[in-house]
Design a protein around this motif. Structure first.
Motif, PDB file in Angstrom:
ATOM      1  N   GLN A  58       0.828  -1.203   0.000  1.00  0.00           N
ATOM      2  CA  GLN A  58       0.000   0.000   0.000  1.00  0.00           C
ATOM      3  C   GLN A  58       0.864   1.256   0.000  1.00  0.00           C
ATOM      4  N   ALA A  59       1.939   1.246   0.759  1.00  0.00           N
ATOM      5  CA  ALA A  59       2.832   2.405   0.801  1.00  0.00           C
ATOM      6  C   ALA A  59       3.498   2.632  -0.551  1.00  0.00           C
ATOM      7  N   ILE A  60       3.904   1.548  -1.204  1.00  0.00           N
ATOM      8  CA  ILE A  60       4.536   1.674  -2.517  1.00  0.00           C
ATOM      9  C   ILE A  60       3.542   2.191  -3.552  1.00  0.00           C
ATOM     10  N   ALA A  61       2.315   1.675  -3.531  1.00  0.00           N
ATOM     11  CA  ALA A  61       1.301   2.133  -4.485  1.00  0.00           C
ATOM     12  C   ALA A  61       0.993   3.610  -4.288  1.00  0.00           C
ATOM     13  N   ALA A  62       0.857   4.035  -3.043  1.00  0.00           N
ATOM     14  CA  ALA A  62       0.595   5.450  -2.773  1.00  0.00           C
ATOM     15  C   ALA A  62       1.770   6.319  -3.214  1.00  0.00           C
ATOM     16  N   SER A  63       2.969   5.832  -2.975  1.00  0.00           N
ATOM     17  CA  SER A  63       4.165   6.591  -3.377  1.00  0.00           C
ATOM     18  C   SER A  63       4.259   6.714  -4.893  1.00  0.00           C
ATOM     19  N   LEU A  64       3.951   5.630  -5.602  1.00  0.00           N
ATOM     20  CA  LEU A  64       4.010   5.684  -7.066  1.00  0.00           C
ATOM     21  C   LEU A  64       2.975   6.644  -7.637  1.00  0.00           C
ATOM     22  N   GLY A  65       1.779   6.619  -7.078  1.00  0.00           N
ATOM     23  CA  GLY A  65       0.745   7.554  -7.541  1.00  0.00           C
ATOM     24  C   GLY A  65       1.160   9.000  -7.328  1.00  0.00           C
ATOM     25  N   ALA A  66       1.690   9.280  -6.161  1.00  0.00           N
ATOM     26  CA  ALA A  66       2.158  10.632  -5.864  1.00  0.00           C
ATOM     27  C   ALA A  66       3.341  11.008  -6.754  1.00  0.00           C
ATOM     28  N   ALA A  67       4.202  10.051  -7.042  1.00  0.00           N
ATOM     29  CA  ALA A  67       5.367  10.334  -7.871  1.00  0.00           C
ATOM     30  C   ALA A  67       4.972  10.693  -9.299  1.00  0.00           C
ATOM     31  N   VAL A  68       3.990   9.991  -9.843  1.00  0.00           N
ATOM     32  CA  VAL A  68       3.563  10.271 -11.218  1.00  0.00           C
ATOM     33  C   VAL A  68       3.039  11.704 -11.328  1.00  0.00           C
ATOM     34  N   VAL A  69       2.159  12.079 -10.419  1.00  0.00           N
ATOM     35  CA  VAL A  69       1.600  13.436 -10.449  1.00  0.00           C
ATOM     36  C   VAL A  69       2.678  14.464 -10.120  1.00  0.00           C
ATOM     37  N   GLY A  70       3.514  14.134  -9.162  1.00  0.00           N
ATOM     38  CA  GLY A  70       4.570  15.069  -8.772  1.00  0.00           C
ATOM     39  C   GLY A  70       5.590  15.304  -9.863  1.00  0.00           C
ATOM     40  N   ILE A  71       5.932  14.265 -10.599  1.00  0.00           N
ATOM     41  CA  ILE A  71       6.910  14.425 -11.683  1.00  0.00           C
ATOM     42  C   ILE A  71       6.372  15.331 -12.783  1.00  0.00           C
ATOM     43  N   ALA A  72       5.098  15.151 -13.101  1.00  0.00           N
ATOM     44  CA  ALA A  72       4.502  16.019 -14.131  1.00  0.00           C
ATOM     45  C   ALA A  72       4.512  17.483 -13.678  1.00  0.00           C
ATOM     46  N   GLY A  73       4.104  17.705 -12.436  1.00  0.00           N
ATOM     47  CA  GLY A  73       4.099  19.084 -11.914  1.00  0.00           C
ATOM     48  C   GLY A  73       5.491  19.656 -11.791  1.00  0.00           C
ATOM     49  N   LEU A  74       6.421  18.835 -11.362  1.00  0.00           N
ATOM     50  CA  LEU A  74       7.795  19.297 -11.220  1.00  0.00           C
ATOM     51  C   LEU A  74       8.401  19.658 -12.578  1.00  0.00           C
ATOM     52  N   GLY A  75       8.086  18.873 -13.601  1.00  0.00           N
ATOM     53  CA  GLY A  75       8.589  19.177 -14.945  1.00  0.00           C
ATOM     54  C   GLY A  75       8.120  20.542 -15.427  1.00  0.00           C
ATOM     55  N   LEU A  77       7.060  23.029 -13.533  1.00  0.00           N
ATOM     56  CA  LEU A  77       7.658  24.046 -12.673  1.00  0.00           C
ATOM     57  C   LEU A  77       9.113  24.321 -13.055  1.00  0.00           C
ATOM     58  N   LEU A  78       9.880  23.256 -13.306  1.00  0.00           N
ATOM     59  CA  LEU A  78      11.282  23.438 -13.672  1.00  0.00           C
ATOM     60  C   LEU A  78      11.444  24.127 -15.020  1.00  0.00           C
ATOM     61  N   MET A  79      10.537  23.806 -15.952  1.00  0.00           N
ATOM     62  CA  MET A  79      10.596  24.520 -17.249  1.00  0.00           C
ATOM     63  C   MET A  79      10.357  26.010 -17.045  1.00  0.00           C
ATOM     64  N   ILE A  98      21.561  25.439 -15.022  1.00  0.00           N
ATOM     65  CA  ILE A  98      21.605  25.730 -13.583  1.00  0.00           C
ATOM     66  C   ILE A  98      20.419  25.081 -12.868  1.00  0.00           C
ATOM     67  N   VAL A  99      19.228  25.229 -13.444  1.00  0.00           N
ATOM     68  CA  VAL A  99      18.028  24.635 -12.834  1.00  0.00           C
ATOM     69  C   VAL A  99      18.154  23.108 -12.817  1.00  0.00           C
ATOM     70  N   GLY A 100      18.680  22.514 -13.875  1.00  0.00           N
ATOM     71  CA  GLY A 100      18.855  21.064 -13.930  1.00  0.00           C
ATOM     72  C   GLY A 100      19.816  20.555 -12.873  1.00  0.00           C
ATOM     73  N   VAL A 101      20.942  21.236 -12.687  1.00  0.00           N
ATOM     74  CA  VAL A 101      21.935  20.809 -11.698  1.00  0.00           C
ATOM     75  C   VAL A 101      21.364  20.909 -10.284  1.00  0.00           C
ATOM     76  N   ILE A 102      20.686  22.004  -9.991  1.00  0.00           N
ATOM     77  CA  ILE A 102      20.079  22.163  -8.661  1.00  0.00           C
ATOM     78  C   ILE A 102      19.036  21.077  -8.422  1.00  0.00           C
ATOM     79  N   THR A 103      18.263  20.752  -9.454  1.00  0.00           N
ATOM     80  CA  THR A 103      17.241  19.707  -9.329  1.00  0.00           C
ATOM     81  C   THR A 103      17.883  18.353  -9.048  1.00  0.00           C
ATOM     82  N   LEU A 104      18.983  18.041  -9.716  1.00  0.00           N
ATOM     83  CA  LEU A 104      19.663  16.768  -9.471  1.00  0.00           C
ATOM     84  C   LEU A 104      20.256  16.695  -8.062  1.00  0.00           C
TER      85      LEU A 104
END
Length: 149
Positions: A58-75, A77-79, A98-104
């Protein structure tokens, strides 16, 4: 005198005379009860492991769901940040770099924290271990430990 195991007392009620049980019968019962206790302990271990695995799933499934939405939003935002920084320094390529290095760097810090949390995960069946440790005392009637009632 009648030595029938099922005798009748003064009130006419049938009573069971268990004093005739021999040692072999008692040992058989004890062996059966010991095997039953061992089976119940095994069932408890299996139930605890199933519970722990389900919690992790359950923790992994919740984390994956949050990661999918978070990655889209983060992309997005970073752009936006890369374009803003690129406009501020009049070099879009350098702003994006610069933004890419800070993100990594931030991603590396988050990964190290996640790895530490995963290493601290405890999959041992604690309740079963405690019960198994108390079983010899319970068999002798000595229940003075922390789990005694």
């Amino acid at each position: 005198m009648n030595r029938d195991p099922h005798t009748t007392d003064i009130s006419g009620q049938a009573r069971n005379d268990t004093s005739n049980e021999n040692v072999v019968d008692l040992l058989g019962k004890l062996t059966h009860q010991g095997a039953h206790l061992a089976q119940e302990q095994l069932n408890l271990v299996q139930a605890e492991m199933r519970e722990a695995v389900n919690d992790i799933k359950q923790a992994i499934a919740a984390s994956l769901g949050a990661a999918v939405v978070g990655i889209a939003g983060l992309g997005v935002l970073l752009m936006g940040l890369a374009y803003l920084l690129g406009d501020a320094i009049d070099d879009l390529g350098l702003g994006t770099l610069i933004v890419g290095v800070i993100t990594l760097i931030i991603a590396g810090i988050l990964f190290m924290g996640a790895r530490k949390k995963l290493a601290a995960t405890n999959l041992s069946p604690q309740r079963t271990i405690e019960t198994a440790e108390r079983t010899p005392d319970a068999a002798t009637g000595n229940l003075t430990g922390p789990g005694a009632r």
